[in-house]
Write a protein that holds these residues in place. Structure first.
Motif, PDB file in Angstrom:
ATOM      1  N   PHE A  42      -0.360   9.142   0.864  1.00 10.92           N
ATOM      2  CA  PHE A  42      -0.975   8.348  -0.210  1.00 10.92           C
ATOM      3  C   PHE A  42      -2.481   8.597  -0.272  1.00 10.92           C
ATOM      4  CE2 PHE A  42       2.985   6.041  -0.482  1.00 10.92           C
ATOM      5  CZ  PHE A  42       3.013   5.587  -1.794  1.00 10.92           C
ATOM      6  N   GLN A  43      -3.119   8.657   0.898  1.00 17.15           N
ATOM      7  CA  GLN A  43      -4.569   8.868   0.928  1.00 17.15           C
ATOM      8  C   GLN A  43      -4.923  10.245   0.377  1.00 17.15           C
ATOM      9  OE1 GLN A  43      -6.416   7.707   4.617  1.00 17.15           O
ATOM     10  NE2 GLN A  43      -8.195   8.993   4.278  1.00 17.15           N
ATOM     11  N   GLU A  44      -4.131  11.255   0.732  1.00 19.88           N
ATOM     12  CA  GLU A  44      -4.398  12.599   0.230  1.00 19.88           C
ATOM     13  C   GLU A  44      -4.193  12.672  -1.280  1.00 19.88           C
ATOM     14  OE1 GLU A  44      -2.523  17.071   0.718  1.00 19.88           O
ATOM     15  OE2 GLU A  44      -2.475  15.695   2.426  1.00 19.88           O
ATOM     16  N   PHE A  45      -3.156  12.020  -1.780  1.00 23.63           N
ATOM     17  CA  PHE A  45      -2.910  11.996  -3.222  1.00 23.63           C
ATOM     18  C   PHE A  45      -4.110  11.421  -3.969  1.00 23.63           C
ATOM     19  CE2 PHE A  45      -1.170   9.127  -6.652  1.00 23.63           C
ATOM     20  CZ  PHE A  45      -1.097  10.108  -7.632  1.00 23.63           C
ATOM     21  N   LEU A  46      -4.631  10.309  -3.487  1.00 29.08           N
ATOM     22  CA  LEU A  46      -5.771   9.672  -4.153  1.00 29.08           C
ATOM     23  C   LEU A  46      -7.039  10.505  -4.014  1.00 29.08           C
ATOM     24  CD1 LEU A  46      -5.010   6.026  -3.083  1.00 29.08           C
ATOM     25  CD2 LEU A  46      -5.116   6.841  -5.440  1.00 29.08           C
ATOM     26  N   SER A  47      -7.238  11.097  -2.843  1.00 29.94           N
ATOM     27  CA  SER A  47      -8.455  11.869  -2.604  1.00 29.94           C
ATOM     28  C   SER A  47      -8.540  13.084  -3.509  1.00 29.94           C
ATOM     29  CB  SER A  47      -8.521  12.304  -1.136  1.00 29.94           C
ATOM     30  OG  SER A  47      -8.597  11.187  -0.279  1.00 29.94           O
ATOM     31  N   LEU A  48      -7.401  13.726  -3.766  1.00 28.60           N
ATOM     32  CA  LEU A  48      -7.407  14.952  -4.554  1.00 28.60           C
ATOM     33  C   LEU A  48      -7.188  14.703  -6.042  1.00 28.60           C
ATOM     34  CD1 LEU A  48      -5.427  17.320  -2.154  1.00 28.60           C
ATOM     35  CD2 LEU A  48      -7.887  16.965  -2.351  1.00 28.60           C
ATOM     36  N   SER A  49      -6.662  13.526  -6.391  1.00 29.85           N
ATOM     37  CA  SER A  49      -6.418  13.217  -7.804  1.00 29.85           C
ATOM     38  C   SER A  49      -7.372  12.159  -8.334  1.00 29.85           C
ATOM     39  CB  SER A  49      -4.970  12.725  -7.996  1.00 29.85           C
ATOM     40  OG  SER A  49      -4.042  13.641  -7.487  1.00 29.85           O
ATOM     41  N   GLY A  50      -8.292  11.691  -7.477  1.00 32.70           N
ATOM     42  CA  GLY A  50      -9.177  10.587  -7.867  1.00 32.70           C
ATOM     43  C   GLY A  50     -10.008  10.884  -9.089  1.00 32.70           C
ATOM     44  N   HIS A  51     -10.489  12.129  -9.216  1.00 31.44           N
ATOM     45  CA  HIS A  51     -11.327  12.452 -10.378  1.00 31.44           C
ATOM     46  C   HIS A  51     -10.536  12.368 -11.673  1.00 31.44           C
ATOM     47  CE1 HIS A  51      -9.312  16.129  -9.244  1.00 31.44           C
ATOM     48  NE2 HIS A  51      -9.725  16.752 -10.324  1.00 31.44           N
ATOM     49  N   GLN A  52      -9.211  12.597 -11.592  1.00 30.76           N
ATOM     50  CA  GLN A  52      -8.380  12.460 -12.792  1.00 30.76           C
ATOM     51  C   GLN A  52      -8.076  10.997 -13.085  1.00 30.76           C
ATOM     52  OE1 GLN A  52      -5.281  14.992 -11.337  1.00 30.76           O
ATOM     53  NE2 GLN A  52      -6.071  16.811 -12.351  1.00 30.76           N
ATOM     54  N   LEU A  53      -7.983  10.167 -12.030  1.00 26.36           N
ATOM     55  CA  LEU A  53      -7.724   8.736 -12.233  1.00 26.36           C
ATOM     56  C   LEU A  53      -8.925   8.015 -12.823  1.00 26.36           C
ATOM     57  CD1 LEU A  53      -5.791   8.010  -8.913  1.00 26.36           C
ATOM     58  CD2 LEU A  53      -4.842   8.054 -11.212  1.00 26.36           C
ATOM     59  N   GLU A  54     -10.081   8.666 -12.849  1.00 29.39           N
ATOM     60  CA  GLU A  54     -11.274   8.067 -13.461  1.00 29.39           C
ATOM     61  C   GLU A  54     -11.351   8.363 -14.959  1.00 29.39           C
ATOM     62  OE1 GLU A  54     -14.454   9.650 -11.188  1.00 29.39           O
ATOM     63  OE2 GLU A  54     -14.267   8.185  -9.582  1.00 29.39           O
ATOM     64  N   GLN A  55     -10.450   9.208 -15.464  1.00 32.87           N
ATOM     65  CA  GLN A  55     -10.502   9.570 -16.879  1.00 32.87           C
ATOM     66  C   GLN A  55      -9.970   8.440 -17.743  1.00 32.87           C
ATOM     67  OE1 GLN A  55      -9.524  13.489 -18.140  1.00 32.87           O
ATOM     68  NE2 GLN A  55      -9.400  14.288 -16.068  1.00 32.87           N
ATOM     69  N   ARG A  56     -10.446   8.413 -18.972  1.00 31.60           N
ATOM     70  CA  ARG A  56      -9.953   7.473 -19.963  1.00 31.60           C
ATOM     71  C   ARG A  56      -9.613   8.239 -21.232  1.00 31.60           C
ATOM     72  NH1 ARG A  56      -9.516   5.336 -15.995  1.00 31.60           N
ATOM     73  NH2 ARG A  56     -10.123   3.238 -15.323  1.00 31.60           N
ATOM     74  N   PRO A  57      -8.413   8.054 -21.821  1.00 33.43           N
ATOM     75  CA  PRO A  57      -7.380   7.104 -21.431  1.00 33.43           C
ATOM     76  C   PRO A  57      -6.869   7.353 -20.020  1.00 33.43           C
ATOM     77  CG  PRO A  57      -6.941   8.063 -23.603  1.00 33.43           C
ATOM     78  CD  PRO A  57      -8.040   8.850 -23.011  1.00 33.43           C
TER      79      PRO A  57
ATOM     80  N   MET B 190       0.809  -1.221   0.000  1.00 33.84           N
ATOM     81  CA  MET B 190       0.000   0.000   0.000  1.00 33.84           C
ATOM     82  C   MET B 190       0.841   1.269   0.000  1.00 33.84           C
ATOM     83  SD  MET B 190      -3.298  -1.023   2.297  1.00 33.84           S
ATOM     84  CE  MET B 190      -4.142   0.445   1.740  1.00 33.84           C
ATOM     85  N   PHE B 191       2.127   1.155   0.317  1.00 34.53           N
ATOM     86  CA  PHE B 191       3.016   2.306   0.216  1.00 34.53           C
ATOM     87  C   PHE B 191       3.812   2.257  -1.085  1.00 34.53           C
ATOM     88  CE2 PHE B 191       3.300   2.583   5.138  1.00 34.53           C
ATOM     89  CZ  PHE B 191       2.021   3.116   5.166  1.00 34.53           C
ATOM     90  N   SER B 192       3.206   1.656  -2.110  1.00 41.39           N
ATOM     91  CA  SER B 192       3.861   1.515  -3.419  1.00 41.39           C
ATOM     92  C   SER B 192       3.056   2.242  -4.478  1.00 41.39           C
ATOM     93  CB  SER B 192       3.984   0.033  -3.779  1.00 41.39           C
ATOM     94  OG  SER B 192       4.218  -0.128  -5.163  1.00 41.39           O
ATOM     95  N   LEU B 193       3.717   3.123  -5.224  1.00 39.84           N
ATOM     96  CA  LEU B 193       3.044   3.850  -6.303  1.00 39.84           C
ATOM     97  C   LEU B 193       2.650   2.902  -7.436  1.00 39.84           C
ATOM     98  CD1 LEU B 193       2.219   6.759  -6.856  1.00 39.84           C
ATOM     99  CD2 LEU B 193       4.363   7.066  -8.097  1.00 39.84           C
TER     100      LEU B 193
END
Length: 1205
Positions: A524-539, A484-487
């Motif tokens: 890690f949690q903050e990174f995902l929380s604030l970048s999550g909307h971008q991680l949902e994009q496709r591609p 979980m501490f792995s990018l």
């Protein structure tokens, strides 16, 4: 045969007393068993006043019904009432015995003491039985242990029409169970004896001594003596047993093993029994056992039904236990939750004394090797459906072999299959999984320690989703930390599962991870929380590039930088945001739930869930901790304008432009009520009362009315009148005494909820008396004490005293923005304001002080709401996102926002940026450190552009009023060098001497101009569609039919290109001024263009985000840069392509739009994407070596990006 007159008169005389004293539900059970009352009639009676309806029906029935009713009262100890009917009992002739005797003498069991009808299943069984009318066959009723198969079979057999039409030879019930051959012989012997009793004595034979003899005797009896009889075999386990009854007759069987009938001949019909009752049926069973009304059941009753998923066996076992010990509701709920199945036991008619015995019996019949495989299913997570490939990984078997094994489990009702998906998905009932976990706890721990299986196969998403779960279960904490501490893990799981599951992992396993390093877990949690909307994009975006925007102190950034440097050696492009430390993110979580504007979002009362709705016509519910979607509902036929939770969080209300108001069950995502007749225009807002004491729903509409709804009534309880223009918003006071309405007529009205009378009117428009424009009151909100009400109108939030209607406070926001919404915190003096300038402001109402600026949205903010405890704030916007903020952590930002019109000087390692700020001051900054080198006074006219000179050091600015000013580096003294009011002229000034020259000729605003390479000619282009070349001789070129949007001169100064709103680009010769090539093909306005450094190519970009590469020599299209699909926005580039630059060797191209992209020119493929916080980038400045890039986004954030080497 009609009811005798004496019996009818007796019923009429005793009717009043019978209606008062009898409990019809118990009496009807006996009457249905006797065959005088159908299930359909019973259901109709249950929906009315039951006693009245039952007696009405009896008066229309015959003598048999009267006698059955009398017998039922005797059995249920209504002796006094039975005596009233006894004297007038009708005489019944011997041949008029009940048809039900057919089933009673055949051994069909009576209804259980507590019975709940399942009419849909009963009718399905009967429909299959009707198919046996003309030819023999098998009807198989199958399902898991305790699903109610036997009760359903018996109920289906109690039907007059079915008996008369299909089985005049009678019904014969035989309970089988798990038998060996001797026991089976005895069963058949007894059945033959029973069948021969009704025959004459000459037909009697000696008892058969062998199984073969018994089978032949039964065959003779069923084919010759009872050719149209139905044989019911209850609880069949073994196909060898079933073969003994393969006699070419009519058979109904109940079993857990669906595949048993594969071994017999004849037509086969199947009915699957669902594993559980719905919640209401389960609650009804518990109410009948405990002699309690449904609404009087404790909360534990609902929890028990949910915990066992409505299993009829479990509900009945616990109901029987509670009948004897009614104070043990919490105890039995705990036993069920703790999987103590042995303690849930009761001696009853069921074959097994306890729940664990019933489930164990199903497993014991499996072959040894399959029994062990079945135990391995213990590792599966609850409510998760998996394909066969997942278990192929677990068992290390070929997928085809796994499918065969799973089919066996399904046939034996040990596993369930969802055949609507391809590939099929398999899952366990919760009770089965709980039983397996309890039975195999020791083996389970060892299984985890052996190492959880993994697979890169996308069909095996189960292992990706639950790998962390299995590691935590096995106490593999060190492995869990490493994972979980792995990018790399973040990238893999986010791409396959989405960010919400990852955020859930960090929340759920946070206590374990914090023992290793709480700061890293938080990063890690903050990174995902604030970048999550971008991680949902496709591609799917490059996670390493996203992570490079994290703070320099973050472990996420450290890992990303190491990976970026490693991959840079292979030619991979990565860019580091050098000045990111000057930007602070205040959001806690960013969610992208809808495509289209989000008009409404709200917290549940417990703060655990968020609901949102908007232009997509859908309603979505998701977790507030991670954004994981819990429900998605196609709610309306038009835009959903508002959604609201009920105070107990069980209901959600929605209202829409389709004029309908709907109420939904939150947990089950089903529609409960629709109100569509009252409002005549779009319904703008809805809100429940703050408590459930007297639950009401308020709605308001463009029809000028406010309606109050009682959810138990089909029409509105009250309609409030008074406004003469659309009502935008309604809001209950904290104690639900009043409801406020906000209208386009400039007023807020307060109505008394109890009487529906208007109490008072607050004239908000009087505050803006100096203006003749209409005052639209957007909304109102009550302070926590209920003594003040805050109204939103224009660019202000106005605070009024509720008692006196006096204005206490006026909060004026930016004059160029409007207040879209406001909400007062229920636990403090804070007020949240949603603004059209994309921000949220927090104000302290007591101190009249702004406490926080919350920026991050990219469009109008439509709604804000505090959580019930005031700790969180949410906002939703037209930018398709919902943002969560922690109230205590947001504050007034000291960062100064810059305008997008800028200029940059690159001088070796130094980067100097000039731009206007939002206070209309010119700023000159050090790009690397962010420090301000110069800041002018606030200008009276808007700064429209800026330009810097390297030697001598100076910066010029152009203003909206036509003034051009120059600031020198020596003392940064302002020097006005000229002024012209008309934007269609060009002013050329020798700023050091003050000499100037005016050039004119364009008919509309000049878009931009550029000096040709010789510095003796100037090229300008305008919205009037013309290009002018000014020098020794004026050239006026009618270039396009639409506005000229960009122009670029080739490096060799031989050609220039123009692009236009007419969707074309053109190539021109600088000497002849003739058009060389017209470049057609773009589907939207062509907004930007750029020549390559070797003069051979031209790149053009349009408003749909498309980039095209052309040959500058012959005008042919070389390629269209990759169009993989939309990146989550309205265009391929997140917006208009506004600027382009080639690298010095022409191998790379950078473009800007909604974000920044780098392209491989030869292949036309995107190499990297940088997502800014804002959007709508206007211009990008590129260093000579193509390593540094500077731009400013729509919310004023400056980006200095440098390539990682």
């Amino acid at each position: 045969m009609a009811l005798e007159e004496g019996a009818r008169s007796c019923l009429l005389r005793s009717r009043h007393r019978l209606e008062q004293d009898i409990k019809p539900s118990y009496l009807m059970d006996h009457m249905v068993s006797d065959g005088v009352l159908t299930v359909d009639e019973e259901e109709r009676i249950r929906t009315q006043d039951q006693a009245v309806a039952l007696l009405e029906l009896l008066l229309r029935k015959d003598n048999r019904a009267y006698i059955s009713f009398y017998n039922a009262m005797v059995k249920e100890a209504y002796n006094d009432l039975a005596n009233l009917l006894h004297r007038d009992l009708p005489r019944v002739l011997p041949e008029a015995h009940f048809r039900s005797s057919t089933s009673i003498e055949g051994g069909v069991p009576q209804r259980p003491v507590v019975f709940v009808s399942r009419p849909e299943l009963v009718n399905r069984v009967r429909e299959k039985l009707y198919r046996l009318q003309k030819e023999p066959g098998w009807v198989t009723v199958f399902g898991m242990a305790g699903s109610g198969k036997s009760v359903l079979a018996a109920e289906a057999a109690r039907h007059h029409g079915l008996l008369e039409e299909c089985f005049p030879g009678g019904i014969h019930w035989l309970s089988i169970g798990q038998l060996d051959k001797p026991d089976l012989l005895v069963k058949i012997q007894l059945l033959c004896f029973r069948l021969e009793q009704s025959l004459d004595s000459q037909s009697l034979h000696r008892t058969p001594n062998t199984l073969d003899e018994a089978k032949e005797r039964l065959r003779f009896l069923m084919l010759r003596r009872y050719p149209r009889a139905l044989l019911i075999l209850d609880d069949i386990w073994d196909s060898t047993v079933l073969k003994a009854f393969d006699l070419h007759c009519r058979i109904l069987l109940t079993t857990r093993n669906r595949s048993l009938t594969n071994s017999v001949s004849g037509a086969i019909y199947e009915v699957e029994v669902e594993s559980g009752l719905d919640e209401n049926k389960g609650m009804e069973i518990l109410a009948l056992y405990t002699n309690t009304k449904l609404h009087g059941l404790p909360e534990e009753a609902r929890s028990i039904v949910r915990e066992c998923k409505g299993s009829p066996l479990v509900v009945s076992l616990i109901g029987a236990l509670l009948k004897e010990k009614p104070n043990r509701w919490p105890y039995y709920l705990r036993q069920l939750q703790q999987k103590q199945f042995k303690r849930i036991r009761k001696s009853s008619s069921y074959d097994y004394d306890a729940l664990d015995q019933a489930m164990a019996a199903s497993i014991e019949v499996l072959p040894d090797e399959h029994r062990e495989l079945y135990k391995d299913l213990t590792v599966l997570e609850k409510d998760i459906r998996v394909p066969a490939k997942v278990l192929s990984v677990l068992w290390e078997l070929e997928p085809e072999e796994v499918e065969d094994i799973l089919e066996e489990f399904v046939n034996k009702s040990l596993l369930f299959v969802d055949s609507h998906n391809k590939p099929y998905l398999y899952y366990l009932h919760d009770l089965q999984l709980d039983f397996l976990v309890e039975q195999n706890r020791t083996q389970l721990e060892q299984h985890y320690r052996d190492g959880p299986p993994t697979s890169g196969d996308e069909d095996c998403l189960y292992w990706i989703r639950f790998l962390t779960y299995h590691m935590a279960k096995a106490n593999l904490f060190q492995e869990l930390y490493s994972l979980m501490f792995s990018l790399d893990w973040v990238s893999t799981k986010a791409q396959l599962m989405g960010p919400a599951f990852l955020i859930n992992d960090y929340v759920e396993y946070g206590p374990i991870l914090d023992k290793e390093n709480c700061e890293v877990r938080s990063q890690f949690q903050e990174f995902l929380s604030l970048s999550g909307h971008q991680l949902e994009q496709r591609p799917f975006p490059d996670v390493v590039q996203l992570a490079l925007s994290q703070p320099h102190t973050s472990e996420v950034y450290r890992q990303a930088l190491l990976q970026a440097r490693d991959q840079a050696g292979t030619g991979k492009l990565y860019f580091e945001w050098l000045n990111k430390s000057s930007v602070e993110s205040l959001s806690r979580l960013v969610i992208h739930p809808h495509q289209g504007s989000i008009y409404s979002a709200c917290f549940s009362q417990d703060g655990a869930k968020i609901a949102s709705s908007g232009a997509s016509k859908t309603l979505k519910v998701f977790k507030s901790t991670s954004g994981e979607k819990l429900a998605e509902i196609q709610a309306h036929d038009d835009e959903v304008l508002c959604c609201a939770f009920s105070p107990d969080d069980r209901l959600l209300a929605t209202c829409s432009s389709d004029r309908k108001v709907k109420v939904w069950n939150v947990e089950r995502a089903i529609l409960l009520r629709v109100f569509e007749e009252e409002h005549e225009e779009q319904v703008n807002h809805c809100q429940f009362t703050n408590t459930t004491r007297s639950l009401l729903l308020a709605t308001c509409s463009n029809d000028n009315f406010l309606n109050l709804w009682n959810l138990n009534k089909p029409s509105s309880q009250n309609t409030m009148f008074g406004h003469f223009k659309p009502v935008n918003h309604c809001c209950f006071s904290p104690d639900d005494t009043y409801v406020s309405t906000s209208s386009n007529d400039g007023t807020v009205k307060l109505f008394q909820v109890a009487s529906a009378n208007e109490w008072k009117t607050i004239s908000v428009s009087d505050v803006f008396a100096e203006s003749d424009e209409d005052v639209l009151v957007k909304c109102s909100t009550w302070t926590a004490d209920g003594k003040r009400i805050v109204c939103a109108a224009r660019n202000a939030a106005l605070v009024f005293d509720v008692e006196t209607s006096e204005m206490l406070l006026e909060i004026r926001t930016n004059r160029l923005s409007t207040v879209q919404y406001c909400h007062a915190c229920p636990t403090s003096n804070l007020l949240a304001i949603a603004l059209s300038n994309y921000t949220v402001e927090l104000w302290d109402l007591e101190a009249n002080k702004k406490m926080a600026d919350c920026s991050g949205h990219l469009s109008w903010v439509q709604r804000v709401q505090f959580s019930a405890d005031g700790s969180q704030l949410l906002s939703c916007s037209d930018d398709q996102t919902v943002r969560l903020w922690e109230t205590k952590k947001v504050h007034t930002s000291s960062a100064v926002c810059l305008k997008r019109d800028s200029d940059v000087l690159f001088n070796e390692d130094a980067i100097v940026v000039s731009a206007a700020d939002y206070c209309n001051r010119l700023q000159v900054r050090d790009g690397r450190t962010g420090s301000v080198l110069f800041q002018s006074e606030e200008k009276s006219s808007r700064i429209r552009c800026t330009c810097m000179c390297r030697r001598p050091s100076a910066v010029a600015l152009g203003q909206e009023d036509g003034t051009v000013q120059v600031e020198t580096h020596r003392d940064w003294r302002e020097q006005c060098v000229g002024s012209r009011q008309k934007l269609r002229i060009i002013l050329i000034t020798m700023w050091q001497s003050g000499e100037c020259k005016v050039l004119q000729g364009h008919k509309e605003q000049v878009r931009r101009f550029s000096l040709l390479a010789t510095d003796t000619r100037l090229l300008s282009w305008s919205f009037d569609g013309t290009v002018m070349v000014i020098g020794e001789k004026l050239q006026d070129i009618e270039a396009h039919r639409g506005a000229v949007l960009s122009c670029h001169v080739s490096p060799d100064a031989r050609h220039f290109a123009t692009t236009s709103a007419d969707k074309t680009a053109k190539l021109w010769h600088c000497e002849s001024w003739q058009c060389v090539h017209t470049l057609s093909g773009h589907q939207d306005c062509v907004r930007s263009c750029r020549f390559s450094w070797d003069n051979r190519r031209l790149a053009t970009g349009d408003d749909n985000g498309e980039i095209r590469l052309w040959s500058a020599e012959d005008g042919s299209l070389l390629r269209i840069c990759s169009r993989d699909g939309k990146d989550g926005m309205d265009s391929l580039h997140g917006g208009w392509v506004t600027d382009l630059h080639f690298s010095p060797d022409d191998s790379l191209l950078v473009s800007i739009g909604g974000y920044i992209k780098w392209w491989d020119v030869g292949k036309g493929e995107a190499l990297q994407t940088f997502f800014p916080t804002g959007t709508a980038l206007k211009r990008i400045h590129v260093s000579a070596d193509f390593s540094t890039f500077v731009t400013i986004d729509s919310i004023g954030i400056l980006y200095i990006l440098q390539r990682v080497l």
